[in-house]
Write a protein that holds these residues in place. Structure first.
Motif, PDB file in Angstrom:
ATOM      1  N   ASN A  29       0.826  -1.222   0.000  1.00 16.31           N
ATOM      2  CA  ASN A  29       0.000   0.000   0.000  1.00 16.31           C
ATOM      3  C   ASN A  29       0.855   1.265   0.000  1.00 16.31           C
ATOM      4  N   GLY A  30       1.915   1.261  -0.798  1.00 18.60           N
ATOM      5  CA  GLY A  30       2.758   2.440  -0.942  1.00 18.60           C
ATOM      6  C   GLY A  30       3.813   2.616   0.127  1.00 18.60           C
ATOM      7  N   GLU A  31       3.821   1.763   1.147  1.00 18.70           N
ATOM      8  CA  GLU A  31       4.798   1.880   2.226  1.00 18.70           C
ATOM      9  C   GLU A  31       5.754   0.701   2.209  1.00 18.70           C
ATOM     10  N   LEU A  32       6.981   0.973   2.649  1.00 19.36           N
ATOM     11  CA  LEU A  32       7.990  -0.071   2.734  1.00 19.36           C
ATOM     12  C   LEU A  32       7.848  -0.836   4.042  1.00 19.36           C
ATOM     13  N   ILE A  33       7.791  -2.146   3.938  1.00 21.79           N
ATOM     14  CA  ILE A  33       7.768  -3.020   5.103  1.00 21.79           C
ATOM     15  C   ILE A  33       9.047  -3.853   5.024  1.00 21.79           C
ATOM     16  N   GLU A  34       9.926  -3.695   6.014  1.00 18.32           N
ATOM     17  CA  GLU A  34      11.185  -4.427   5.987  1.00 18.32           C
ATOM     18  C   GLU A  34      10.921  -5.922   6.163  1.00 18.32           C
ATOM     19  N   VAL A  35      11.561  -6.714   5.323  1.00 23.13           N
ATOM     20  CA  VAL A  35      11.435  -8.166   5.398  1.00 23.13           C
ATOM     21  C   VAL A  35      12.350  -8.648   6.527  1.00 23.13           C
ATOM     22  N   PRO A  36      11.784  -9.352   7.516  1.00 19.89           N
ATOM     23  CA  PRO A  36      12.625  -9.815   8.634  1.00 19.89           C
ATOM     24  C   PRO A  36      13.582 -10.907   8.183  1.00 19.89           C
ATOM     25  N   GLU A  68      14.197 -10.732  -6.147  1.00 19.78           N
ATOM     26  CA  GLU A  68      12.910 -10.057  -5.948  1.00 19.78           C
ATOM     27  C   GLU A  68      12.001 -10.349  -7.132  1.00 19.78           C
ATOM     28  N   LEU A  69      10.732 -10.627  -6.841  1.00 21.49           N
ATOM     29  CA  LEU A  69       9.724 -10.831  -7.876  1.00 21.49           C
ATOM     30  C   LEU A  69       8.693  -9.714  -7.787  1.00 21.49           C
ATOM     31  N   GLU A  70       8.443  -9.041  -8.891  1.00 23.46           N
ATOM     32  CA  GLU A  70       7.321  -8.112  -8.940  1.00 23.46           C
ATOM     33  C   GLU A  70       6.061  -8.945  -9.113  1.00 23.46           C
ATOM     34  N   VAL A  71       5.047  -8.669  -8.306  1.00 26.99           N
ATOM     35  CA  VAL A  71       3.786  -9.412  -8.364  1.00 26.99           C
ATOM     36  C   VAL A  71       2.622  -8.421  -8.350  1.00 26.99           C
ATOM     37  N   ARG A  72       1.454  -8.906  -8.717  1.00 23.04           N
ATOM     38  CA  ARG A  72       0.246  -8.084  -8.631  1.00 23.04           C
ATOM     39  C   ARG A  72      -0.347  -8.244  -7.238  1.00 23.04           C
ATOM     40  N   GLY A  73      -1.093  -7.254  -6.806  1.00 20.74           N
ATOM     41  CA  GLY A  73      -1.708  -7.319  -5.484  1.00 20.74           C
ATOM     42  C   GLY A  73      -0.812  -6.685  -4.447  1.00 20.74           C
ATOM     43  N   GLU A  74      -1.079  -6.987  -3.207  1.00 17.57           N
ATOM     44  CA  GLU A  74      -0.304  -6.435  -2.095  1.00 17.57           C
ATOM     45  C   GLU A  74       0.299  -7.562  -1.288  1.00 17.57           C
ATOM     46  N   PRO A  75       1.557  -7.503  -0.961  1.00 20.51           N
ATOM     47  CA  PRO A  75       2.513  -6.505  -1.405  1.00 20.51           C
ATOM     48  C   PRO A  75       2.788  -6.632  -2.895  1.00 20.51           C
ATOM     49  N   ARG A  76       3.493  -5.657  -3.441  1.00 21.46           N
ATOM     50  CA  ARG A  76       3.765  -5.589  -4.879  1.00 21.46           C
ATOM     51  C   ARG A  76       5.016  -6.375  -5.282  1.00 21.46           C
ATOM     52  N   ASN A  77       5.721  -6.923  -4.299  1.00 18.58           N
ATOM     53  CA  ASN A  77       6.935  -7.683  -4.577  1.00 18.58           C
ATOM     54  C   ASN A  77       7.110  -8.771  -3.514  1.00 18.58           C
ATOM     55  N   ARG A  78       7.832  -9.807  -3.896  1.00 15.22           N
ATOM     56  CA  ARG A  78       8.104 -10.934  -2.998  1.00 15.22           C
ATOM     57  C   ARG A  78       9.570 -11.338  -3.132  1.00 15.22           C
ATOM     58  N   TYR A  79      10.084 -12.005  -2.108  1.00 17.59           N
ATOM     59  CA  TYR A  79      11.446 -12.540  -2.100  1.00 17.59           C
ATOM     60  C   TYR A  79      11.375 -14.032  -1.791  1.00 17.59           C
ATOM     61  N   PRO A  80      11.239 -14.882  -2.817  1.00 18.06           N
ATOM     62  CA  PRO A  80      11.173 -16.326  -2.555  1.00 18.06           C
ATOM     63  C   PRO A  80      12.454 -16.831  -1.897  1.00 18.06           C
ATOM     64  N   ASP A  81      12.347 -17.949  -1.200  1.00 16.88           N
ATOM     65  CA  ASP A  81      13.516 -18.540  -0.553  1.00 16.88           C
ATOM     66  C   ASP A  81      14.483 -19.126  -1.578  1.00 16.88           C
ATOM     67  N   ARG A 122       0.310 -17.009   4.449  1.00 23.11           N
ATOM     68  CA  ARG A 122       1.010 -16.234   3.423  1.00 23.11           C
ATOM     69  C   ARG A 122       1.592 -17.168   2.360  1.00 23.11           C
ATOM     70  N   ASP A 123       2.249 -18.259   2.779  1.00 19.68           N
ATOM     71  CA  ASP A 123       2.881 -19.165   1.821  1.00 19.68           C
ATOM     72  C   ASP A 123       1.879 -20.076   1.113  1.00 19.68           C
ATOM     73  N   TYR A 124       0.899 -20.587   1.852  1.00 21.84           N
ATOM     74  CA  TYR A 124      -0.051 -21.526   1.265  1.00 21.84           C
ATOM     75  C   TYR A 124      -1.163 -20.837   0.460  1.00 21.84           C
ATOM     76  N   ILE A 125      -1.504 -19.595   0.814  1.00 23.10           N
ATOM     77  CA  ILE A 125      -2.636 -18.940   0.154  1.00 23.10           C
ATOM     78  C   ILE A 125      -2.199 -17.698  -0.632  1.00 23.10           C
ATOM     79  N   ALA A 126      -1.722 -16.666   0.047  1.00 21.42           N
ATOM     80  CA  ALA A 126      -1.436 -15.381  -0.605  1.00 21.42           C
ATOM     81  C   ALA A 126      -0.366 -15.502  -1.691  1.00 21.42           C
ATOM     82  N   LYS A 127       0.760 -16.107  -1.365  1.00 23.18           N
ATOM     83  CA  LYS A 127       1.827 -16.227  -2.362  1.00 23.18           C
ATOM     84  C   LYS A 127       1.403 -17.161  -3.492  1.00 23.18           C
ATOM     85  N   ARG A 128       0.682 -18.196  -3.147  1.00 28.04           N
ATOM     86  CA  ARG A 128       0.202 -19.129  -4.181  1.00 28.04           C
ATOM     87  C   ARG A 128      -0.649 -18.394  -5.211  1.00 28.04           C
ATOM     88  N   VAL A 129      -1.523 -17.523  -4.751  1.00 31.39           N
ATOM     89  CA  VAL A 129      -2.366 -16.735  -5.659  1.00 31.39           C
ATOM     90  C   VAL A 129      -1.500 -15.797  -6.509  1.00 31.39           C
TER      91      VAL A 129
END
Length: 187
Positions: A29-36, A68-81, A122-129
């Motif tokens: 949503n336009g804000e940076l969330i640091e990945v732990p 880094e992967l650009e994705v649709r939805g929120e968040p706009r990017n992901r960092y797969p393992d 997040r892994d089973y539902i959100a990222k899968r989508v």
């Protein structure tokens, strides 16, 4: 002292941003969330797979958590393992380790589930989508708690289960066939 949080109006604005650190951020949503940082167990699992795939296809096409992967939805990017990229990505990622939506999707994305219900969802539902929406042909969900590896393949515009491997079962991949690794070796 009051500090205003940086807001980004677009993904392009985010991609142009550099805070001078090696921190990884998701744009939500336009804000940076640091990945732990990842847990030690998750890093070990991803490292075992990195080594396995590096020996199978070479190191240039195997990328760890920093991709880094650009994705649709929120968040706009992901960092797969772990990500297995295409040959064409090697040159495309030389300046920035980001696969954009305008590029061909990676061949395989692997997520190692972190402890906690929110992380599981997040892994089973959100990222899968999101990965489905990007057209990523193969998605693995590695669950240390359940000690299993769920392998999914994108067919007929949906992820279908290739197998849910555990114990002494050999892991089978749609792209790479039956692998010379059993589930227990990954854990």
């Amino acid at each position: 002292m009051f500090q205003v949080k940086q807001r980004f109006q677009s993904i392009e604005e985010y991609f142009a941003y550099d805070d001078g650190t090696d921190n990884l951020y998701e744009l939500f949503n336009g804000e940076l969330i640091e990945v732990p940082p990842e847990s030690g167990e998750n890093v070990q699992i991803a490292n075992r797979l990195f080594l396995f795939f590096a020996l199978l296809i070479g190191t240039d096409r195997v990328r760890g958590h920093g991709l880094e992967l650009e994705v649709r939805g929120e968040p706009r990017n992901r960092y797969p393992d772990l990500t297995i990229i295409r040959e064409e990505h090697i040159q495309q990622l030389a300046k920035r380790n980001t696969i954009r939506l305008s590029m061909a999707p990676p061949l395989l994305v692997v997520e190692v589930v972190s402890p906690g219900e929110l992380q599981r969802d997040r892994d089973y539902i959100a990222k899968r989508v999101q990965y489905h929406d990007c057209g990523i042909p193969e998605y693995w969900i590695i669950d240390p708690e359940a000690q299993n590896i769920l392998v999914l393949e994108l067919t007929a515009n949906t992820y279908t289960e290739v197998g849910n491997f555990s114990g002494n079962e050999k892991v089978r991949s749609p792209k790479f066939g039956e692998l010379n690794i059993i589930a227990a070796q990954i854990f």
